[in-house]
Design an enzyme around this catalytic site. Structure first.
Site, PDB file in Angstrom:
ATOM      1  CB  SER A  73      -0.943  -0.043   1.203  1.00 46.17           C
ATOM      2  OG  SER A  73      -1.877   1.002   1.161  1.00 46.17           O
ATOM      3  CG  ASP A  97      -7.534  -2.362  -3.065  1.00 44.83           C
ATOM      4  OD1 ASP A  97      -8.277  -1.591  -2.426  1.00 44.83           O
ATOM      5  OD2 ASP A  97      -6.297  -2.369  -2.951  1.00 44.83           O
ATOM      6  CG  HIS A 144      -5.804  -1.966   0.436  1.00 44.14           C
ATOM      7  ND1 HIS A 144      -5.220  -1.579  -0.757  1.00 44.14           N
ATOM      8  CD2 HIS A 144      -5.081  -1.352   1.408  1.00 44.14           C
ATOM      9  CE1 HIS A 144      -4.210  -0.770  -0.518  1.00 44.14           C
ATOM     10  NE2 HIS A 144      -4.095  -0.617   0.792  1.00 44.14           N
TER      11      HIS A 144
END
Length: 731
Positions: free
Chosen positions: A431, A635, A668
């Protein structure tokens, strides 16, 4: 005054009155950029004496004692160095003292000694920066005539004064109440959205049904819970006299890794504790960045093979990077070394997120596979620290994703190289960690970092915004002005009340509430996680981040506006139009994320866009390292499919993608916490790290990689075609 401007533009050294005027101007500029007021003389060692350019866009301030202060706007740094250059025949402190006397005399006569003339010279660069200086140094260049729309300049907060302190306390007071109210609305919203789930679960229990039976890994969850209970009972029964035999049993059951912690899970914010529960251990290092922040680096190791360093050797070594003799600390020096890997975490997290799933934690999995694992943490984290600044100083919090990429990541990489003695390391990010790496490797930032990495493995790469950015509470942050953003969220840490709650609330309540809030904000679920470990997962989040950093992500100027980290909204739309003209409409965003192979094209056929050569808008140059990408297909927070398409369309000719995979059902956080992540991602990641290793003959072969052949760098076009095949297969 005109004479000072004339000699400045002509390059002639000042003399007489003009020299005195330059001393006054230098003193005033040093005053503006120093840690403490230069006129007070209470802290002469913290006086600003020059600006060093880590990159052409990132100057840091050096004080008289060699300490560093965070980056300042370019024009302020240039001005300081121009004035210093004019006084290069004197010691900086002498110039400051002379300037103070002249400024004092001028103030008594009611004169203003500051110069309003434009700066026409730029400073000499800091020659020790990792960034190589090209021919035609900064001293011969002009300041940039425009601001990068993706990275606008940060505010300039001067040294401590009564006025500045009053302003800071005003912001802290307003932001305390307003941000607490904002957080309260989010919490209430999260709790409200759980009502349907609670009602549905209650009905199933009333009808004698198991509300969790439809979870995809429910039976595996039950099995793991039972295993943990048996291990806890075994640990309790163990008596001191059979500790040796118990250790032997543990060694056989845990593949040679003997746990040194056990019993019930205490759920604490301590990576070392969870490492010891699986037969490993952790040591904490301090690392100083080039702008003076002290950040934490955690080393996961096997205590049977590695000797822990003492406190002094784990302290920070100063701001200079990639210097000094390497240090290796194996118990058996004749044994082959393990290849080092650095892991970087996501937004509002620490690298403890890689250590919460027992043996299936990515950090522990890689360590037991045979890698030397290092966990990096960005500035502030759980323990905000700077060599000069205090928590209350707004300069402590004047940074965003750019500084995390340009300063934090190179500093952590440098320390791992020093401690391990390798020339390159592998890098794994999730991320926001991928964001700071994509930014750092860009040709305008610190491209030479790519020469220190064998591969960059990106989990849920965060370069493009997903549809979640359009949610109401994110739109609110985008609508308000920068001034209103600072009034509401302050100029220090972003909603520090979250950290207070982390310290006060019991782990079970905090873990439950943390999951509800983050799930509400980011639209992810625990469907694929081991629910019994959720309290652990949220013990390592949130951490301290700056309000400026969150403004970069969510404010009206940067990421939320352009929806890309390295490309403006206008450029993105132009490329979408070019792609549509070549391949037809690309379809809706959801479809794009779930299928990265958007259009079929003959192998190797990558057209030019509107007459421009392929790669003319590339973010990276030939110094970039190979990439490996794992995209979460469900996501909503980020859109990894757009990044894959960028490589597929040939817009990054220097990027060689050694592996790319889209997992349609993943969200995610599933890329690091899903119960099947070991099979879906970790095993592949372990092999990618090994096949790209540049010193395979000098390192131990990781477990499970015995048959992995070395990667032979190919042409970028061949690797772009590999994306299409890999993504299609995985989908």
């Amino acid at each position: 005054m005109d004479g000072a401007a004339d000699h400045r533009s002509s390059g002639v050294k000042p003399s007489g009155a003009s020299h005195a005027q330059a001393a006054v101007e230098f003193t005033q500029q040093a005053e503006k950029l120093s840690h403490q007021s230069t006129l007070s003389q209470d802290h002469p060692e913290t006086v600003a004496i020059e600006a060093q350019f880590v990159t052409p866009q990132d100057p840091v301030i050096v004080t008289a004692d060699g300490s560093r202060l965070p980056a300042v706007p370019l024009e302020e740094a240039w001005k300081l160095n121009v004035l210093k250059k004019e006084l290069d025949d004197e010691k900086p402190q002498d110039a400051i003292e002379e300037g103070q006397e002249l400024q004092h005399a001028a103030s008594q006569q009611g004169q203003n000694g500051s110069s309003s003339q434009p700066v026409e010279l730029a400073p000499q660069t800091g020659g020790r920066s990792m960034q190589k200086q090209t021919e035609g140094s900064l001293s011969k260049s002009m300041p940039p005539s425009h601001t990068n729309p993706l990275f606008p300049p940060l505010p300039l907060y001067g040294p401590a004064s009564l006025l500045r302190d009053a302003q800071c306390w005003t912001f802290r007071a307003s932001s305390f109440f307003l941000s607490a109210g904002f957080l309260g609305v989010i919490v209430l919203g999260a709790l409200f959205t759980t009502i349907p789930t609670v009602v549905a679960h209650g009905w199933k229990r009333l009808t004698l049904q198991d509300p969790h039976a439809d979870r995809p890994f429910y039976q595996e969850e039950l099995r793991r819970q039972q295993t943990r209970r048996e291990i806890e009972k075994s640990w309790r029964r163990r008596k001191s006299q059979d500790r040796i035999s118990g250790d032997r049993e543990d060694s056989q059951a845990n593949d040679g890794f003997v746990p040194t912690e056990g019993g019930p899970d205490r759920v604490i914010c301590d990576v070392g504790y969870y490492a010891r529960r699986v037969g490993l251990d952790m040591e904490k290092f301090e690392v100083q960045t080039e702008d003076g922040f002290v950040i934490e680096l955690w080393h996961i190791y096997d205590p049977k093979e590695y000797t822990r360093l003492d406190d002094e050797k784990r302290a920070h070594r100063g701001p200079e990077l990639f210097t000094g003799e390497s240090r290796k600390k194996l118990k058996d020096p004749s044994q082959k070394r393990k290849f080092p890997v650095l892991l970087m975490h996501g937004l509002l997290q620490s690298s403890g997120a890689y250590c919460v799933n027992d043996d299936d934690s990515l950090a522990f999995y890689l360590c037991k596979s045979g890698y030397d694992v290092w966990l990096g943490n960005n500035r502030c984290g759980f323990n905000p620290k700077h060599v000069l600044l205090e928590y209350s100083d707004p300069r402590m919090w004047c940074w965003n994703i750019r500084q995390m990429g340009v300063f934090d990541l190179p500093a952590l990489t440098s320390r791992v190289l020093f401690e391990t003695g390798f020339e390159k390391i592998g890098l794994v990010c999730h991320s926001q960690g991928t964001t700071q790496t994509f930014v750092a490797l860009a040709k305008e930032q610190r491209p030479e970092l790519g020469e220190k990495l064998t591969v960059f493995c990106a989990l849920a790469p965060a370069t493009h915004a997903g549809p979640l950015i359009g949610k109401m509470y994110f739109k609110f942050m985008r609508v308000i002005t920068p001034a209103m953003f600072r009034i509401m969220f302050g100029i220090h840490a972003f909603i520090p009340l979250m950290m207070s709650m982390h310290a006060i609330l019991p782990a079970s309540i905090y873990g439950w509430l943390g999951y509800k809030v983050f799930s509400f904000l980011f639209d992810w679920t625990d469907t694929r996680w081991d629910r019994a470990l959720k309290d652990r997962m949220f013990q390592f989040a949130p951490v301290y981040v700056s309000a400026e950093s969150m403004r970069w992500w969510l404010g009206r100027e940067c990421f939320a506006k352009h929806k890309c980290i390295l490309q403006t909204r206008e450029d993105s739309r132009a490329e979408d139009r070019e792609d549509a003209e070549t391949d037809g409409p690309l379809g809706d965003t959801q479809g794009e994320r779930r299928d990265s192979a958007v259009a079929e094209r003959p192998s190797g056929d990558h057209p030019h866009q509107k007459g421009r050569p392929t790669g003319s808008t590339a973010w990276y140059n030939e110094q970039v390292c190979p990439f490996a990408l794992w995209v979460a297909g469900s996501d909503d927070l980020v859109d990894g499919g757009k990044l894959l398409r960028r490589f597929k369309r040939g817009r990054e000719p220097h990027v060689q993608v050694v592996h790319a995979k889209t997992i349609p059902e993943y969200e995610h956080l599933d890329v690091i916490w899903a119960m099947d992540a070991v099979d879906q991602i970790f095993g592949e990641l372990r092999e990618v790290l090994w096949k790209t290793c540049n010193v395979r003959d000098e390192c131990r072969v990781p477990k499970g990689c015995e048959a992995v052949a070395p990667w032979v760098p190919g042409t970028p076009r061949e690797n772009v075609d590999d994306i299409e095949q890999s993504s299609s297969d995985s989908a």
